[in-house]
Motif scaffolding. Structure first.
Motif, PDB file in Angstrom:
ATOM      1  N   GLU A   6       0.821  -1.214   0.000  1.00 39.45           N
ATOM      2  CA  GLU A   6       0.000   0.000   0.000  1.00 39.45           C
ATOM      3  C   GLU A   6       0.856   1.266   0.000  1.00 39.45           C
ATOM      4  OE1 GLU A   6      -3.265   0.319  -0.454  1.00 39.45           O
ATOM      5  OE2 GLU A   6      -3.466  -1.850  -0.614  1.00 39.45           O
ATOM      6  N   VAL A   7       1.947   1.254   0.763  1.00 34.21           N
ATOM      7  CA  VAL A   7       2.834   2.416   0.781  1.00 34.21           C
ATOM      8  C   VAL A   7       3.565   2.530  -0.557  1.00 34.21           C
ATOM      9  CG1 VAL A   7       4.858   3.456   1.876  1.00 34.21           C
ATOM     10  CG2 VAL A   7       3.039   2.497   3.288  1.00 34.21           C
ATOM     11  N   ALA A   8       3.923   1.408  -1.159  1.00 35.67           N
ATOM     12  CA  ALA A   8       4.539   1.441  -2.498  1.00 35.67           C
ATOM     13  C   ALA A   8       3.575   2.051  -3.509  1.00 35.67           C
ATOM     14  CB  ALA A   8       4.950   0.035  -2.927  1.00 35.67           C
ATOM     15  N   LYS A   9       2.307   1.756  -3.365  1.00 33.81           N
ATOM     16  CA  LYS A   9       1.295   2.333  -4.255  1.00 33.81           C
ATOM     17  C   LYS A   9       1.222   3.855  -4.074  1.00 33.81           C
ATOM     18  CE  LYS A   9      -3.545   2.094  -5.450  1.00 33.81           C
ATOM     19  NZ  LYS A   9      -4.811   2.218  -4.804  1.00 33.81           N
ATOM     20  N   ILE A  10       1.281   4.309  -2.828  1.00 32.96           N
ATOM     21  CA  ILE A  10       1.285   5.759  -2.559  1.00 32.96           C
ATOM     22  C   ILE A  10       2.514   6.399  -3.204  1.00 32.96           C
ATOM     23  CG2 ILE A  10       1.553   7.507  -0.745  1.00 32.96           C
ATOM     24  CD1 ILE A  10      -0.194   5.694   1.056  1.00 32.96           C
ATOM     25  N   ILE A  41       7.571   7.939   4.531  1.00 31.27           N
ATOM     26  CA  ILE A  41       8.444   7.018   5.273  1.00 31.27           C
ATOM     27  C   ILE A  41       8.020   6.930   6.736  1.00 31.27           C
ATOM     28  CG2 ILE A  41      10.809   6.684   6.126  1.00 31.27           C
ATOM     29  CD1 ILE A  41      11.740   7.818   3.396  1.00 31.27           C
ATOM     30  N   LEU A  42       7.678   8.062   7.326  1.00 33.12           N
ATOM     31  CA  LEU A  42       7.201   8.059   8.713  1.00 33.12           C
ATOM     32  C   LEU A  42       5.952   7.186   8.848  1.00 33.12           C
ATOM     33  CD1 LEU A  42       7.276   9.160  11.643  1.00 33.12           C
ATOM     34  CD2 LEU A  42       5.808  11.020  10.820  1.00 33.12           C
ATOM     35  N   PHE A  43       5.014   7.347   7.934  1.00 30.90           N
ATOM     36  CA  PHE A  43       3.795   6.545   7.975  1.00 30.90           C
ATOM     37  C   PHE A  43       4.134   5.058   7.851  1.00 30.90           C
ATOM     38  CE2 PHE A  43       0.174   4.405   6.086  1.00 30.90           C
ATOM     39  CZ  PHE A  43      -0.846   4.800   6.928  1.00 30.90           C
ATOM     40  N   PHE A  44       5.013   4.713   6.934  1.00 33.51           N
ATOM     41  CA  PHE A  44       5.415   3.317   6.755  1.00 33.51           C
ATOM     42  C   PHE A  44       6.062   2.768   8.023  1.00 33.51           C
ATOM     43  CE2 PHE A  44       8.702   0.210   5.652  1.00 33.51           C
ATOM     44  CZ  PHE A  44       7.907  -0.775   5.084  1.00 33.51           C
ATOM     45  N   ASN A  45       7.026   3.498   8.575  1.00 33.78           N
ATOM     46  CA  ASN A  45       7.727   3.027   9.773  1.00 33.78           C
ATOM     47  C   ASN A  45       6.784   2.876  10.964  1.00 33.78           C
ATOM     48  OD1 ASN A  45      10.179   2.860   8.443  1.00 33.78           O
ATOM     49  ND2 ASN A  45      10.841   4.892   9.081  1.00 33.78           N
ATOM     50  N   GLU A  46       5.906   3.839  11.154  1.00 34.91           N
ATOM     51  CA  GLU A  46       4.950   3.757  12.263  1.00 34.91           C
ATOM     52  C   GLU A  46       3.968   2.600  12.056  1.00 34.91           C
ATOM     53  OE1 GLU A  46       4.965   5.519  15.193  1.00 34.91           O
ATOM     54  OE2 GLU A  46       6.887   6.273  14.473  1.00 34.91           O
ATOM     55  N   SER A  47       3.586   2.346  10.824  1.00 36.94           N
ATOM     56  CA  SER A  47       2.704   1.213  10.518  1.00 36.94           C
ATOM     57  C   SER A  47       3.386  -0.098  10.873  1.00 36.94           C
ATOM     58  CB  SER A  47       2.336   1.191   9.026  1.00 36.94           C
ATOM     59  OG  SER A  47       1.607   2.315   8.655  1.00 36.94           O
ATOM     60  N   GLN A  48       4.637  -0.226  10.454  1.00 37.26           N
ATOM     61  CA  GLN A  48       5.388  -1.455  10.751  1.00 37.26           C
ATOM     62  C   GLN A  48       5.528  -1.657  12.259  1.00 37.26           C
ATOM     63  OE1 GLN A  48       5.236  -3.187   8.161  1.00 37.26           O
ATOM     64  NE2 GLN A  48       7.296  -3.378   7.375  1.00 37.26           N
ATOM     65  N   LYS A  59      -4.514  -7.301  17.781  1.00 33.71           N
ATOM     66  CA  LYS A  59      -3.613  -7.391  16.636  1.00 33.71           C
ATOM     67  C   LYS A  59      -3.923  -6.280  15.635  1.00 33.71           C
ATOM     68  CE  LYS A  59      -0.457  -9.592  14.251  1.00 33.71           C
ATOM     69  NZ  LYS A  59       0.909  -9.269  14.594  1.00 33.71           N
ATOM     70  N   VAL A  60      -2.898  -5.513  15.276  1.00 33.79           N
ATOM     71  CA  VAL A  60      -3.033  -4.430  14.304  1.00 33.79           C
ATOM     72  C   VAL A  60      -2.650  -4.961  12.933  1.00 33.79           C
ATOM     73  CG1 VAL A  60      -2.162  -2.166  13.611  1.00 33.79           C
ATOM     74  CG2 VAL A  60      -2.570  -2.648  16.021  1.00 33.79           C
ATOM     75  N   THR A  61      -3.486  -4.688  11.952  1.00 33.04           N
ATOM     76  CA  THR A  61      -3.231  -5.072  10.570  1.00 33.04           C
ATOM     77  C   THR A  61      -3.376  -3.831   9.689  1.00 33.04           C
ATOM     78  OG1 THR A  61      -5.559  -5.545  10.127  1.00 33.04           O
ATOM     79  CG2 THR A  61      -4.224  -7.373  10.985  1.00 33.04           C
ATOM     80  N   TRP A  62      -3.097  -3.987   8.403  1.00 33.52           N
ATOM     81  CA  TRP A  62      -3.306  -2.866   7.484  1.00 33.52           C
ATOM     82  C   TRP A  62      -4.760  -2.411   7.531  1.00 33.52           C
ATOM     83  CZ3 TRP A  62      -1.774   1.246   5.339  1.00 33.52           C
ATOM     84  CH2 TRP A  62      -2.525   1.852   4.337  1.00 33.52           C
ATOM     85  N   SER A  63      -5.669  -3.343   7.617  1.00 34.17           N
ATOM     86  CA  SER A  63      -7.091  -3.012   7.678  1.00 34.17           C
ATOM     87  C   SER A  63      -7.395  -2.162   8.907  1.00 34.17           C
ATOM     88  CB  SER A  63      -7.923  -4.297   7.687  1.00 34.17           C
ATOM     89  OG  SER A  63      -9.289  -3.997   7.732  1.00 34.17           O
ATOM     90  N   THR A  64      -6.802  -2.499  10.037  1.00 31.13           N
ATOM     91  CA  THR A  64      -6.988  -1.721  11.263  1.00 31.13           C
ATOM     92  C   THR A  64      -6.489  -0.296  11.070  1.00 31.13           C
ATOM     93  OG1 THR A  64      -6.520  -3.753  12.515  1.00 31.13           O
ATOM     94  CG2 THR A  64      -6.518  -1.681  13.742  1.00 31.13           C
TER      95      THR A  64
END
Length: 111
Positions: A6-10, A41-48, A59-64
């Motif tokens: 999803e971040v690659a798509k952004i 990058i901040l969004f990606f890192n915080e998501s991970q 449990k946190v997922t992309w959907s969450t």
């Protein structure tokens, strides 16, 4: 994996795609380019981190993340439309506000 896709798509659709006929893409100053990428990058890192730290019933997922922060994700995809003609100071303020929104969104997600 879903977060990476999803971040690659952004990055592909909203950071790298350019239109030389539009006022927001015709000229993109370095500060705009670097702050856009910094927020992505901040969004990606915080998501991970959110996914790695979560477990069990919470449990946190992309959907969450997507359901918890739809406005923030939308703003990430709309950064390219910030107008350089507004001036560097005004744009940096917008990027900093989005940065804070990202951090606050992930803080509230972990609570």
């Amino acid at each position: 994996e879903k977060i990476t896709l999803e971040v690659a798509k952004i990055i592909k659709d909203d950071y790298l795609a350019q239109n030389g006929f539009s006022s927001h893409d015709r000229f993109c100053p370095f500060y705009k380019t670097s702050h856009m990428l910094r927020n992505i990058i901040l969004f990606f890192n915080e998501s991970q981190k959110a996914v790695e730290k979560s477990s069990g019933d919470n449990k946190v997922t992309w959907s969450t993340i997507r359901n918890h922060m739809p406005d923030t994700i939308y703003k990430l995809t709309r950064m390219k439309f910030y107008q350089p003609s507004e001036g560097e100071e005004a744009m940096l303020k917008l990027f900093e506000e989005l940065r804070e929104e990202i951090l606050n969104g992930f803080r509230s997600l972990s609570d």
